[in-house]
Design a protein around this motif. Structure first.
Motif, mmCIF file in Angstrom:
data_model
loop_
_atom_site.group_PDB
_atom_site.id
_atom_site.type_symbol
_atom_site.label_atom_id
_atom_site.label_comp_id
_atom_site.label_asym_id
_atom_site.label_seq_id
_atom_site.Cartn_x
_atom_site.Cartn_y
_atom_site.Cartn_z
ATOM 1 N N LEU A 84 6.676 2.155 13.482
ATOM 2 C CA LEU A 84 6.467 0.809 14.032
ATOM 3 C C LEU A 84 7.780 0.127 14.408
ATOM 4 O O LEU A 84 8.740 0.134 13.629
ATOM 5 N N PRO B 261 0.855 -1.193 0.000
ATOM 6 C CA PRO B 261 0.000 0.000 0.000
ATOM 7 C C PRO B 261 0.888 1.239 0.000
ATOM 8 O O PRO B 261 2.052 1.161 0.392
ATOM 9 N N ALA C 101 -5.863 1.255 13.045
ATOM 10 C CA ALA C 101 -5.779 2.195 11.920
ATOM 11 C C ALA C 101 -6.903 3.238 12.020
ATOM 12 O O ALA C 101 -6.682 4.437 11.834
ATOM 13 N N MET D 41 2.233 -6.610 8.844
ATOM 14 C CA MET D 41 0.799 -6.706 8.551
ATOM 15 C C MET D 41 0.028 -5.565 9.221
ATOM 16 O O MET D 41 -0.911 -5.041 8.652
ATOM 17 N N ILE D 42 0.475 -5.201 10.445
ATOM 18 C CA ILE D 42 -0.131 -4.038 11.116
ATOM 19 C C ILE D 42 0.171 -2.787 10.286
ATOM 20 O O ILE D 42 -0.698 -1.946 10.057
ATOM 21 N N GLN D 43 1.420 -2.715 9.830
ATOM 22 C CA GLN D 43 1.830 -1.546 9.043
ATOM 23 C C GLN D 43 0.998 -1.420 7.767
ATOM 24 O O GLN D 43 0.559 -0.319 7.411
ATOM 25 N N ARG D 44 0.776 -2.531 7.093
ATOM 26 C CA ARG D 44 -0.026 -2.495 5.860
ATOM 27 C C ARG D 44 -1.439 -1.978 6.151
ATOM 28 O O ARG D 44 -1.994 -1.181 5.393
ATOM 29 N N ALA D 45 -2.019 -2.447 7.277
ATOM 30 C CA ALA D 45 -3.387 -2.042 7.622
ATOM 31 C C ALA D 45 -3.461 -0.533 7.870
ATOM 32 O O ALA D 45 -4.445 0.116 7.506
ATOM 33 N N ILE D 46 -2.426 0.017 8.489
ATOM 34 C CA ILE D 46 -2.431 1.454 8.798
ATOM 35 C C ILE D 46 -2.217 2.269 7.521
ATOM 36 O O ILE D 46 -2.903 3.264 7.267
ATOM 37 N N GLU D 47 -1.274 1.841 6.709
ATOM 38 C CA GLU D 47 -1.018 2.550 5.437
ATOM 39 C C GLU D 47 -2.256 2.491 4.532
ATOM 40 O O GLU D 47 -2.562 3.439 3.811
#
Lengths: 160, 78
Positions: A157, A27, A144, B1-7
């Motif tokens: 992070l 993303p 999020a 995976m946490i990072q992807r969810a936030i982005e």
């Protein structure tokens, strides 16, 4: 301290076999303002929690996908740790929480004006999650959404 | 995976990794790979100078205009 190559055969194998989903793309939400205008929140998988909160469940099969809110105002000496990882020894973190959760370092950046502000809360997970479905579908998107509510610009992070 | 969810929701993210191969698999958008052991993403306890160097390298990735995934190795040597 152990790095990946120092781990025993079993632990190296466990990490290699860990069910990390493979993705082909990332993303992308690039930063559209200068760093000194940003509000930052810290996200860690260090298993930190505050006094009065439920500790992470180290016995939960597949891992504990829940998270804890960490108040920005906390005295980092008061943070507690619960972690199920077999390769993570938290003794150095207990000496200096900034090793994993660099809150004081970011307060210094805020004081110097390098970042605009720290969010009023940060988020802690435990990591060591071998069944991440609930994390991917529920708890990570929940965090999020809370970061959106807080008008956070950047999430920083740190793993263990 | 946490990072992807936030982005995914529109917030810019940057992370540190201790295991480069995992980052290559999950492809978070911006990752600094550091040469430290487990439990030591910022390097050493009670070493604010080193910790600030790591943070500064990671925050530097926010200004990197390459398309993600951006995976950079830290310039710090151990």
């Amino acid at each position: 301290m152990a790095s990946f190559n120092d781990l025993g055969f079993l632990d190296r194998h466990l990490i290699r076999l860990y069910p990390f989903k493979k993705y082909n793309t990332s993303p992308n939400s690039p930063l559209n303002k200068p760093l000194d205008q940003t509000r930052i929140a810290l996200i860690t998988t260090g298993g930190f929690y505050m006094d009065g909160q439920q500790p992470f469940n180290i016995k939960k099969l597949g891992g504990d996908c829940s998270f804890r809110e960490i108040a920005n105002s906390i005295n980092i000496q008061d943070l507690l740790i619960q972690h199920s990882s077999s390769v993570y020894d938290p003794s150095d973190t207990k000496t200096d929480v900034n090793l994993v959760f660099p809150l004081v370092r970011f307060r210094e950046l805020e004081d110097k004006g390098i970042i605009k502000s720290l969010n009023h809360r940060h988020f802690s997970f435990m990591g060591s999650i071998s069944r991440p479905k609930q994390l991917i579908n529920h708890t990570a998107p929940q965090v999020a959404k809370l970061l959106i509510d807080d008008k956070v610009d950047v999430a920083f992070l740190t793993p263990v | 995976m946490i990072q992807r969810a936030i982005e995914d929701v529109g917030i810019t993210t940057v992370s540190i990794t201790l295991v480069e191969n995992v980052a290559k698999r999950i492809k978070p958008p911006r990752v600094l790979s550091v040469p430290f052991g487990f439990g030591h993403p910022l390097g050493e306890p009670n070493n604010p100078t080193l910790q600030h160097t790591v943070i500064s390298e990671a925050l530097g990735l926010l200004e990197n205009n390459e398309p993600p995934p951006i995976l950079k190795r830290s310039l710090i040597s151990t």
